[in-house]
Write a protein that holds these residues in place. Sequence first.
Motif, PDB file in Angstrom:
ATOM      1  N   HIS A 188       0.840  -1.203   0.000  1.00  0.00           N
ATOM      2  CA  HIS A 188       0.000   0.000   0.000  1.00  0.00           C
ATOM      3  C   HIS A 188       0.880   1.259   0.000  1.00  0.00           C
ATOM      4  O   HIS A 188       0.653   2.193  -0.776  1.00  0.00           O
ATOM      5  CB  HIS A 188      -0.933  -0.004   1.213  1.00  0.00           C
ATOM      6  N   MET A 189       1.896   1.268   0.845  1.00  0.00           N
ATOM      7  CA  MET A 189       2.775   2.459   0.915  1.00  0.00           C
ATOM      8  C   MET A 189       3.459   2.700  -0.425  1.00  0.00           C
ATOM      9  O   MET A 189       3.612   3.845  -0.863  1.00  0.00           O
ATOM     10  CB  MET A 189       3.828   2.287   2.032  1.00  0.00           C
ATOM     11  N   GLN A 190       3.853   1.613  -1.088  1.00  0.00           N
ATOM     12  CA  GLN A 190       4.511   1.750  -2.399  1.00  0.00           C
ATOM     13  C   GLN A 190       3.542   2.310  -3.449  1.00  0.00           C
ATOM     14  O   GLN A 190       3.929   3.111  -4.303  1.00  0.00           O
ATOM     15  CB  GLN A 190       5.059   0.398  -2.863  1.00  0.00           C
ATOM     16  N   ALA A 191       2.283   1.880  -3.360  1.00  0.00           N
ATOM     17  CA  ALA A 191       1.297   2.367  -4.331  1.00  0.00           C
ATOM     18  C   ALA A 191       1.083   3.870  -4.155  1.00  0.00           C
ATOM     19  O   ALA A 191       0.936   4.609  -5.142  1.00  0.00           O
ATOM     20  CB  ALA A 191      -0.020   1.607  -4.160  1.00  0.00           C
ATOM     21  N   VAL A 192       1.097   4.335  -2.915  1.00  0.00           N
ATOM     22  CA  VAL A 192       0.928   5.771  -2.665  1.00  0.00           C
ATOM     23  C   VAL A 192       2.133   6.535  -3.231  1.00  0.00           C
ATOM     24  O   VAL A 192       1.971   7.556  -3.920  1.00  0.00           O
ATOM     25  CB  VAL A 192       0.743   6.070  -1.155  1.00  0.00           C
ATOM     26  N   ARG A 193       3.327   6.025  -2.982  1.00  0.00           N
ATOM     27  CA  ARG A 193       4.524   6.674  -3.547  1.00  0.00           C
ATOM     28  C   ARG A 193       4.413   6.784  -5.066  1.00  0.00           C
ATOM     29  O   ARG A 193       4.680   7.835  -5.643  1.00  0.00           O
ATOM     30  CB  ARG A 193       5.788   5.863  -3.220  1.00  0.00           C
ATOM     31  N   ALA A 194       4.027   5.675  -5.700  1.00  0.00           N
ATOM     32  CA  ALA A 194       3.969   5.651  -7.171  1.00  0.00           C
ATOM     33  C   ALA A 194       2.926   6.670  -7.671  1.00  0.00           C
ATOM     34  O   ALA A 194       3.149   7.347  -8.678  1.00  0.00           O
ATOM     35  CB  ALA A 194       3.640   4.245  -7.662  1.00  0.00           C
ATOM     36  N   ARG A 195       1.825   6.782  -6.945  1.00  0.00           N
ATOM     37  CA  ARG A 195       0.782   7.737  -7.357  1.00  0.00           C
ATOM     38  C   ARG A 195       1.308   9.177  -7.248  1.00  0.00           C
ATOM     39  O   ARG A 195       1.098  10.001  -8.133  1.00  0.00           O
ATOM     40  CB  ARG A 195      -0.456   7.527  -6.485  1.00  0.00           C
ATOM     41  N   TYR A 196       2.006   9.464  -6.172  1.00  0.00           N
ATOM     42  CA  TYR A 196       2.543  10.823  -5.983  1.00  0.00           C
ATOM     43  C   TYR A 196       3.611  11.142  -7.028  1.00  0.00           C
ATOM     44  O   TYR A 196       3.697  12.275  -7.510  1.00  0.00           O
ATOM     45  CB  TYR A 196       3.103  10.995  -4.566  1.00  0.00           C
ATOM     46  N   VAL A 197       4.396  10.140  -7.384  1.00  0.00           N
ATOM     47  CA  VAL A 197       5.427  10.339  -8.420  1.00  0.00           C
ATOM     48  C   VAL A 197       4.750  10.683  -9.747  1.00  0.00           C
ATOM     49  O   VAL A 197       5.183  11.590 -10.470  1.00  0.00           O
ATOM     50  CB  VAL A 197       6.319   9.079  -8.558  1.00  0.00           C
ATOM     51  N   GLU A 198       3.691   9.975 -10.042  1.00  0.00           N
ATOM     52  CA  GLU A 198       2.946  10.235 -11.272  1.00  0.00           C
ATOM     53  C   GLU A 198       2.463  11.687 -11.297  1.00  0.00           C
ATOM     54  O   GLU A 198       2.580  12.388 -12.312  1.00  0.00           O
ATOM     55  CB  GLU A 198       1.768   9.243 -11.323  1.00  0.00           C
TER      56      GLU A 198
END
Length: 390
Positions: A260-270
Motif C-alpha cells: 500500500h505504501m509503495q502504491a501511494v509513492r507511485a501515485r505521488y510520483v505520477e
Amino acid sequence: MTVQAARQIPYALPLIGDAEIAQVTEALRSGWITTGPKTTEFERRFADYVGASHGLGLNSCTAALHLALLGAGVGPGDEVVTTPLTFCATVNTIMHVGARPVLADVDPRTLCLSPERVAQHLTPRTKAILPVHYAGCPADLDAFTRLAADRGLKVIEDAAHAIGTLSRGRPVGGIGDFTCFSFYATKNLTTGEGGMLTTEDQDASERLRKMALHGMSRDAWKRYTNAGSWQYEVEAAGFKYNMTDVAAGLGLAQLDRFDHMQAVRARYVERYNQAFKDAGFELPADSDLPGDRHSWHLYVLRLDPMQLAIERAQFIDELKAAGIGTSVHFIPIHLHAFYQRELGVRPGDFPVTERAFSRMVSLPLYPKMSEDDVDYVIERVLEIASKYRR
Ligand SMILES: Cc1ncc(COP(=O)(O)O)c(C=O)c1O
C-alpha cells in the motif's frame, strides 16, 4: 524576523500507526526486547518478499555492507568498483575491510553505476562490483552479473533505497551474491534503525550470522532461553550488528502495509511527473528496460539551467521559506576532501555524476503526505519555476 510559512512539509516522515505501536508494545510486554522470535519472523518474511533464500536482520545497512564484503572474501589489497553517487557508508565499509574503493561514473539514464565504466576499471585486484540502486532505480544487474561471472567476481548490491525495486521482473534481493537493505527512519520500510542482508549462499549466511553477534557459535542469542545453553564458542572476532525484536516488530507491521505504501509513492510520483514535465526540469532518472521497476525511495528532480535562471541553493532556500523540506542525494564521494586524500580522486573525474549533482534536489515523497501536501509542493515548485523561467 522570519515569517512562518502557511504549511510545513518536512522532507521525510515515517508512517507509523496502531499496528506498529501494537507490535512494539507486544515485544516490550513479552520481556524479549533484543534479537528473538520477532527478528526470526521478520527475517523469514522479508526474505520471502524479496525472493531471497536467506535473510539476516541487522542494526543497519552499513552493517549489512560490512558483512557482505567479508562474506565475499574482500580484504586488504583487493579492489571493489562502486559509484561516486552514493552515501559515504557504501565506500567506508569497503575501507573497513582494508580494500580499496575504485570509483566509476554513473549511467546518465539511471544515475546508477555504469557497466561500461566498470569494465574500464577492472584490474587483477578487483574482487567485487558494488552497484547502488540509486533512489530506488534498478541498476543494470544483468550486465554486472555477466561481468562478474566472466571474471569470478562477486556482486554486492547496496539496496538501501531498493525495497520493492524490480530488475527485469525479479525483486532486488535474490539476484546478486549479497544484497544490503536499509530500514533507516526515512526509508520506504522503516524500523527506526535497521538493515537486512539477503543471500542465496547458506554457508555465508551462517558464517555472517555469527559475525553479526560477536563471532559466537550458532544461535548464541538463544543462550538465555530454555532451549539455549550457557555454553558457546567464540569462533572469530565478530561485531555487534544484530537486530532487536523491538525493531523487528516495527518491520513486521511495516511489511504488512508495504504494498500500500509503495502504491501511494507511485501515485505521488505520477502527479509530480505530470506537473513538472514541461516546467524547466529534468524528471527523475528511471530505467526503461522491460521488467524494471523503480521503488521511488527518492524523487530527485534536476533543474535545467538552460530553462531556469536560479541556482540549486536558492531554489532550496525558496522552498524552505515556503515550509517545504528538501535534501540533496548525494554530495559525490570524490568531492569530499577526505576521499580525495585517501583515494586520489578529484573534481572533474566523474562528469556524469557531477552534472547531475550540481542540479539535483530531492523533494518530499512519502505515504504520510496527503494529496493536499502533494498539491502544495507542486504549486510552490511551479511558482518558483515560473518566476525564474528564462
Ligand atoms: C545508498 C546508501 N547506502 C547505505 C546507507 C546506509 O544505511 P544505514 O543508515 O541503514 O546504515 C544509506 C543510508 O541512507 C544509503 O543511502
